[in-house]
Design a protein around this motif. Structure first.
Motif, mmCIF file in Angstrom:
data_model
loop_
_atom_site.group_PDB
_atom_site.id
_atom_site.type_symbol
_atom_site.label_atom_id
_atom_site.label_comp_id
_atom_site.label_asym_id
_atom_site.label_seq_id
_atom_site.Cartn_x
_atom_site.Cartn_y
_atom_site.Cartn_z
ATOM 1 N N TYR A 144 0.995 -0.878 -0.362
ATOM 2 C CA TYR A 144 -0.225 -0.280 -0.312
ATOM 3 C C TYR A 144 1.173 1.351 0.105
ATOM 4 N N ARG A 145 0.962 1.888 -1.057
ATOM 5 C CA ARG A 145 1.940 3.249 -1.268
ATOM 6 C C ARG A 145 0.836 3.718 -0.492
ATOM 7 N N ILE A 146 1.682 5.275 0.198
ATOM 8 C CA ILE A 146 0.631 5.725 1.051
ATOM 9 C C ILE A 146 1.735 7.104 1.096
ATOM 10 N N SER A 147 1.314 8.602 0.708
ATOM 11 C CA SER A 147 2.227 9.801 1.045
ATOM 12 C C SER A 147 2.198 10.010 2.722
ATOM 13 N N ALA A 148 3.498 10.140 3.022
ATOM 14 C CA ALA A 148 3.295 10.787 4.430
ATOM 15 C C ALA A 148 2.954 12.319 4.970
ATOM 16 N N GLU A 149 3.088 12.943 4.374
ATOM 17 C CA GLU A 149 2.298 13.780 4.122
ATOM 18 C C GLU A 149 1.935 14.741 2.970
ATOM 19 N N GLU A 150 0.473 15.618 3.292
ATOM 20 C CA GLU A 150 0.639 15.813 1.518
ATOM 21 C C GLU A 150 1.247 16.906 1.768
ATOM 22 N N LEU A 151 1.479 18.339 2.055
ATOM 23 C CA LEU A 151 2.564 19.253 1.964
ATOM 24 C C LEU A 151 1.118 19.953 1.312
ATOM 25 N N VAL A 152 0.036 20.335 2.250
ATOM 26 C CA VAL A 152 -1.010 21.387 1.141
ATOM 27 C C VAL A 152 -1.483 21.600 2.454
ATOM 28 N N PRO A 153 -1.975 23.076 2.730
ATOM 29 C CA PRO A 153 -2.574 23.821 3.967
ATOM 30 C C PRO A 153 -3.448 22.927 4.200
ATOM 31 N N ASP A 154 -3.753 22.251 5.262
ATOM 32 C CA ASP A 154 -4.767 21.659 6.404
ATOM 33 C C ASP A 154 -4.899 20.330 6.335
ATOM 34 N N GLY A 155 -3.722 19.430 4.961
ATOM 35 C CA GLY A 155 -3.357 18.426 4.478
ATOM 36 C C GLY A 155 -2.666 17.266 5.357
ATOM 37 N N THR A 156 -3.419 16.040 5.557
ATOM 38 C CA THR A 156 -2.554 15.558 6.419
ATOM 39 C C THR A 156 -1.233 15.361 6.925
ATOM 40 N N GLY A 157 -0.920 14.825 7.790
ATOM 41 C CA GLY A 157 0.164 14.970 7.870
ATOM 42 C C GLY A 157 1.090 13.571 8.454
ATOM 43 N N MET A 158 2.344 13.678 9.487
ATOM 44 C CA MET A 158 2.893 12.729 10.246
ATOM 45 C C MET A 158 2.241 11.561 10.708
ATOM 46 N N ALA A 159 1.866 12.897 11.537
ATOM 47 C CA ALA A 159 0.566 11.788 12.628
ATOM 48 C C ALA A 159 -0.429 10.491 12.549
ATOM 49 N N GLU A 160 -1.680 12.185 11.914
ATOM 50 C CA GLU A 160 -2.105 10.782 11.145
ATOM 51 C C GLU A 160 -1.886 9.535 10.020
ATOM 52 N N THR A 161 -0.673 9.802 9.607
ATOM 53 C CA THR A 161 -0.526 9.201 8.691
ATOM 54 C C THR A 161 0.544 7.454 9.565
ATOM 55 N N GLN A 162 0.981 8.155 10.870
ATOM 56 C CA GLN A 162 1.445 6.860 11.381
ATOM 57 C C GLN A 162 0.219 5.952 12.400
ATOM 58 N N GLU A 163 -1.332 6.326 12.141
ATOM 59 C CA GLU A 163 -1.871 6.280 12.692
ATOM 60 C C GLU A 163 -3.047 4.919 11.742
ATOM 61 N N PHE A 164 -2.696 5.940 11.003
ATOM 62 C CA PHE A 164 -3.288 5.185 9.535
ATOM 63 C C PHE A 164 -2.756 4.181 9.266
ATOM 64 N N VAL A 165 -1.877 4.008 9.536
ATOM 65 C CA VAL A 165 -0.647 2.754 9.102
ATOM 66 C C VAL A 165 -1.197 1.683 9.875
ATOM 67 N N LYS A 166 -1.573 1.848 11.262
ATOM 68 C CA LYS A 166 -1.601 0.592 12.297
ATOM 69 C C LYS A 166 -2.679 0.427 12.150
ATOM 70 N N LEU A 167 -3.994 0.920 11.534
ATOM 71 C CA LEU A 167 -5.129 0.242 11.104
ATOM 72 C C LEU A 167 -4.940 -0.957 9.726
ATOM 73 N N ILE A 168 -3.922 -0.180 8.790
ATOM 74 C CA ILE A 168 -4.038 -1.058 7.773
ATOM 75 C C ILE A 168 -2.340 -1.886 7.557
ATOM 76 N N GLU A 169 -2.039 -2.011 9.160
ATOM 77 C CA GLU A 169 -0.497 -2.813 8.880
ATOM 78 C C GLU A 169 -1.458 -4.494 8.344
ATOM 79 N N ASP A 170 -1.933 -4.383 9.421
ATOM 80 C CA ASP A 170 -2.705 -6.188 9.234
ATOM 81 C C ASP A 170 -3.566 -6.524 8.408
ATOM 82 N N LYS A 171 -3.662 -5.875 7.103
ATOM 83 C CA LYS A 171 -4.524 -5.943 6.540
ATOM 84 C C LYS A 171 -3.836 -6.443 4.694
#
Length: 84
Positions: free
Chosen positions: A57-84
Protein backbone atom coordinates in the motif's frame (compact mmCIF):
# COMPACT_ATOMS: atom_id res chain seq x y z
CA UNK A 1 2.45 -8.78 -5.54
CA UNK A 2 -0.43 -6.32 -5.70
CA UNK A 3 0.34 -2.62 -5.24
CA UNK A 4 -2.37 -0.16 -4.23
CA UNK A 5 -1.42 3.43 -4.93
CA UNK A 6 -2.98 5.17 -1.93
CA UNK A 7 -0.99 8.40 -2.20
CA UNK A 8 -0.50 11.41 -4.43
CA UNK A 9 -4.18 12.31 -4.79
CA UNK A 10 -5.40 8.94 -6.00
CA UNK A 11 -8.84 7.77 -4.86
CA UNK A 12 -7.79 6.09 -1.58
CA UNK A 13 -5.73 9.18 -0.69
CA UNK A 14 -8.69 11.47 -1.30
CA UNK A 15 -10.75 9.64 1.30
CA UNK A 16 -7.91 9.90 3.83
CA UNK A 17 -7.03 13.54 3.08
CA UNK A 18 -7.95 16.09 5.74
CA UNK A 19 -7.68 18.77 3.04
CA UNK A 20 -10.19 17.11 0.67
CA UNK A 21 -12.49 14.77 2.60
CA UNK A 22 -15.37 16.78 4.06
CA UNK A 23 -17.78 13.84 4.15
CA UNK A 24 -20.13 13.53 7.09
CA UNK A 25 -21.01 9.86 6.59
CA UNK A 26 -19.12 6.73 7.64
CA UNK A 27 -16.28 7.65 5.23
CA UNK A 28 -15.51 11.05 6.75
CA UNK A 29 -14.91 12.87 9.98
CA UNK A 30 -12.75 10.73 12.28
CA UNK A 31 -9.43 9.25 11.29
CA UNK A 32 -10.92 5.76 11.45
CA UNK A 33 -13.79 6.79 9.16
CA UNK A 34 -11.45 8.47 6.67
CA UNK A 35 -9.39 5.27 6.61
CA UNK A 36 -12.49 3.12 6.03
CA UNK A 37 -12.24 3.13 2.20
CA UNK A 38 -8.64 1.87 2.33
CA UNK A 39 -9.32 -0.74 5.02
CA UNK A 40 -12.35 -2.09 3.17
CA UNK A 41 -10.42 -2.14 -0.11
CA UNK A 42 -7.54 -4.04 1.48
CA UNK A 43 -9.88 -6.47 3.23
CA UNK A 44 -11.66 -7.29 -0.04
CA UNK A 45 -8.40 -7.78 -1.90
CA UNK A 46 -7.03 -10.04 0.85
CA UNK A 47 -10.29 -12.01 0.83
CA UNK A 48 -9.96 -12.52 -2.93
CA UNK A 49 -6.27 -13.47 -3.09
CA UNK A 50 -5.69 -15.11 0.28
CA UNK A 51 -2.24 -15.13 1.83
CA UNK A 52 -0.41 -16.26 -1.31
CA UNK A 53 0.18 -12.74 -2.62
CA UNK A 54 1.78 -9.75 -0.89
CA UNK A 55 -0.15 -6.48 -0.89
CA UNK A 56 1.80 -3.23 -0.91
CA UNK A 57 0.00 0.00 0.00
CA UNK A 58 1.77 3.11 -1.25
CA UNK A 59 1.04 6.24 0.73
CA UNK A 60 2.11 9.88 0.99
CA UNK A 61 3.49 10.44 4.49
CA UNK A 62 2.48 14.11 4.39
CA UNK A 63 0.27 15.93 1.91
CA UNK A 64 2.28 19.16 2.09
CA UNK A 65 -0.80 21.30 1.39
CA UNK A 66 -2.64 23.64 3.77
CA UNK A 67 -4.77 21.59 6.22
CA UNK A 68 -3.44 18.39 4.66
CA UNK A 69 -2.81 15.11 6.40
CA UNK A 70 0.45 15.09 8.34
CA UNK A 71 2.88 12.54 9.68
CA UNK A 72 0.97 11.88 12.93
CA UNK A 73 -2.26 11.00 11.09
CA UNK A 74 -0.35 8.87 8.61
CA UNK A 75 1.31 6.90 11.41
CA UNK A 76 -2.11 6.20 12.94
CA UNK A 77 -3.45 5.22 9.52
CA UNK A 78 -0.61 2.74 9.02
CA UNK A 79 -1.51 1.10 12.33
CA UNK A 80 -5.07 0.63 11.04
CA UNK A 81 -4.01 -1.07 7.81
CA UNK A 82 -0.81 -2.91 8.75
CA UNK A 83 -2.56 -6.23 9.41
CA UNK A 84 -4.32 -6.14 6.05
Amino acid sequence: MIMIHGGHGNVPARFFSTAINYRSDEYGGSLRNCARFATELLEKIREAVGQAIAIEYRISAEELVPDGTGMAETQEFVKLIEDK
